[in-house]
Motif scaffolding. Sequence first.
Motif, PDB file in Angstrom:
ATOM      1  N   ALA A 245      20.315  -2.263 -46.583  1.00 51.96           N
ATOM      2  CA  ALA A 245      18.926  -2.664 -46.349  1.00 51.96           C
ATOM      3  C   ALA A 245      18.804  -4.174 -46.296  1.00 51.96           C
ATOM      4  O   ALA A 245      18.097  -4.725 -45.441  1.00 51.96           O
ATOM      5  CB  ALA A 245      18.024  -2.089 -47.441  1.00 51.96           C
TER       6      ALA A 245
ATOM      7  N   TYR B 144      17.411  -6.146 -43.112  1.00 45.70           N
ATOM      8  CA  TYR B 144      16.220  -6.970 -43.268  1.00 45.70           C
ATOM      9  C   TYR B 144      16.506  -8.421 -42.870  1.00 45.70           C
ATOM     10  O   TYR B 144      15.708  -9.065 -42.179  1.00 45.70           O
ATOM     11  CB  TYR B 144      15.740  -6.937 -44.721  1.00 45.70           C
TER      12      TYR B 144
ATOM     13  N   SER C  68      15.561   0.396 -43.473  1.00 50.68           N
ATOM     14  CA  SER C  68      16.140   0.342 -44.813  1.00 50.68           C
ATOM     15  C   SER C  68      17.154   1.442 -45.065  1.00 50.68           C
ATOM     16  O   SER C  68      17.900   1.386 -46.044  1.00 50.68           O
ATOM     17  CB  SER C  68      15.035   0.425 -45.871  1.00 50.68           C
TER      18      SER C  68
END
Length: 549
Positions: free
Chosen positions: A246, A250, A305
């Motif tokens: 994740a 991100y 995610s």
Amino acid sequence: MREGTGTTTTTSTPPTGTPPTGSPASGTPTGTGTVHVRHRDEHLLTGPYRVLASTVLGVVVLAVLGAVMGPQWDPMPLTDPLAVETTSTAIGDAPALEHHEVRQEIVELQLDGTTVEAQLSVPVGLAEPARAAVFVHGAGTRTYSDAFFEQAHALAEAGVVTLVPNKRLDTYTLRHRDYVAMADDYARSVAYLRSLPEVDPERVGVYAESEGAWIAPVMAAQDPDLEFVVLVSAPVVPPRQQAAFAADTYLRATGVPHGVFRAIPRAVGMAIPGGGFEYVDFDATTYQRRMTQPVLMVYGTGDSSMPIVQGAVQVIRDAAIAGNSDVTVRYYEGASHGIRVDDVIVPTFLRDVAGWVVGLPDTAGASPKIAGDQPNQTFLAMPVPEPRWLHNGDVVAVTILASCAVVLLAGLVVPVARGFELVAARRGSRTSATRRFAPGVARWAAALGVGAVVTTAAFVWYILVVARLALDYTSNGLVVTGLWIAIRLVGVLVVAAGCLLFRSIVRNRAHAVPIAPGAARTVSLGGVVAASAVLLVVLAYWGVYQLGI
């Protein structure tokens, strides 16, 4: 810290009342003739290229140290995509859905050592005992009032009794979570549903979302009589791997510079400060390989995610080991972690889940098995490399805080010592009041210490800002790239300050000028240099000085 004054000239015949040349009080070298001590301004004019070369060398050394002290981050590309059979998410062999009125009530469940409330939703007008589902919370929800409202209502309206228990919180904290024990708690909800006259005890299943998808396979493995398992936004891989995946996703979406990615394995792979967090290495694979129930997996293709391809593939393979080929997978275009688009739950998702559950056992193996929007996962969620040097998070945190504290305290030592010296001077000791750092030393030592602390604090703040942007799925190029460049530039200036401090010490020693007269100044200077060196190495470890090494 205060540094020396102007140019010092020493003659062979001292004035009357002046300590002899070369005495400790005079602070000047012994000898005849005149000796001129050149100070920092002259030094900089005569050798700026040496300062530049020393700074470059210092940065390179720190870059090499940062590279060899910890693992790099280089996730493997996912080269085996999962192809959908059709863009329609409709469940094969699903019956037309009924539309019951729903009766709701709050019940109390007895767990081992505590009780929790739960919301029971019962379809009105059932002709016979019905199928039922227990809902298992993810990390972001705690009570029936803030989770699964639409999902539980859609199933109940279609004729399925649903139970949404509150999450047990007395054994659930950020540091301590036991997924096997949590499965035992949720098993009490299953037992409660099986005891109801409105429920067919042989047709009770589980609906789990996000973190709950680590718990549901445990429930399924320990209770083969569960009829079905619904896994929504399932991480599948262990929490530590999912966290690193994740973070990587991100950060790529946020547009951070490549050097920031080095922090992923070093932060996620280390033992977290304060202890606990054993659950981050929990692996549900052994439980998934004992799931014999039909499984419905659901992902949104806008959920960055989760390993939305890898997770589905792994569950399909794990279930096959148990002889279970009844795994149905659905992907919803642009949907987020909660299967929402623009904060609105996807209506076809509710239809499909209800259709799959109500249609069992016919829908368990119905085609298409994999359908919806084509998922895309660029990199694999993989085991996170463990840092070789700074694995212990407590040591890292204490080292940073202690080093910053040493720098700050060192800045207070000299003024305090100076105050005592002034008091001593008033009592007749003139030598105490005339002590000074050698020319250039105080200024560059202060620049080194303050710069190291400020750079460290700025880096920590930067990581927090980037984490917030990433969690909000937003980007800010000025902050993400601009602040990173600024931090690295300041870091280089700190190295330059260290080089200038070193040059000042060398030149003053060459002329026998005391560098830091008195114990207080010696301790202060030594503390600043040592603590700043530690902070620079820590900054190098986290990538501030990385040069693509």
